[in-house]
Design a protein around this motif. Structure first.
Motif, short mmCIF file in Angstrom:
data_model
loop_
_atom_site.label_atom_id
_atom_site.label_comp_id
_atom_site.label_asym_id
_atom_site.label_seq_id
_atom_site.Cartn_x
_atom_site.Cartn_y
_atom_site.Cartn_z
N CYS A 1 3.82 1.67 -1.15
CA CYS A 1 4.60 1.84 -2.39
C CYS A 1 3.73 1.85 -3.65
O CYS A 1 4.25 2.04 -4.75
N GLY A 2 2.45 1.67 -3.49
CA GLY A 2 1.56 1.46 -4.62
C GLY A 2 1.65 2.47 -5.74
O GLY A 2 1.62 2.10 -6.90
N ASP A 3 1.77 3.75 -5.43
CA ASP A 3 1.76 4.78 -6.47
C ASP A 3 3.15 5.18 -6.96
O ASP A 3 3.28 6.02 -7.83
N ASN A 4 4.18 4.58 -6.41
CA ASN A 4 5.55 4.96 -6.76
C ASN A 4 6.08 4.03 -7.85
O ASN A 4 6.37 2.86 -7.58
N PRO A 5 6.26 4.53 -9.07
CA PRO A 5 6.74 3.67 -10.15
C PRO A 5 8.14 3.12 -9.91
O PRO A 5 8.50 2.08 -10.48
N ARG B 1 9.06 1.79 -7.24
CA ARG B 1 8.93 0.71 -6.26
C ARG B 1 8.19 -0.51 -6.81
O ARG B 1 7.80 -1.39 -6.06
N THR B 2 8.02 -0.57 -8.11
CA THR B 2 7.27 -1.67 -8.73
C THR B 2 7.87 -3.03 -8.36
O THR B 2 7.14 -3.96 -8.01
N VAL C 1 0.84 -1.21 0.00
CA VAL C 1 0.00 0.00 0.00
C VAL C 1 0.87 1.25 0.00
O VAL C 1 0.61 2.21 -0.73
#
Length: 70
Positions: free
Chosen positions: A32-36, A38-39, A30
């Motif tokens: 890291c969800g929006d951080n590209p 951190r994929t 959750v």
């Protein structure tokens, strides 16, 4: 299913630890969800959580609830 109370307690304690770990992994996902960038971390955390959930499911399948309630 473990047949002794101590074994059942240990079995449930191990599953409880796994659940706490899954909760932590989901928190990472959750966060890291929006951080590209951190994929990769999200995928690793999701895979680890999935494996633990499978382990927990197998552990729960081994518990015969009708015997525990008796």
């Amino acid at each position: 299913m473990p047949d002794k109370p101590q074994a059942m307690t240990a079995h449930l304690a191990a599953m409880q630890r796994d659940v706490y770990t899954v909760e932590s992994l989901v928190s990472v996902i959750v966060a890291c969800g929006d951080n590209p960038k951190r994929t990769g971390l999200v995928i690793q955390a999701a895979e680890a959580a999935q494996e633990l959930l499978l382990t927990i499911g197998r552990g729960l399948d081994s518990v015969e609830l009708e015997k525990v309630a008796a």
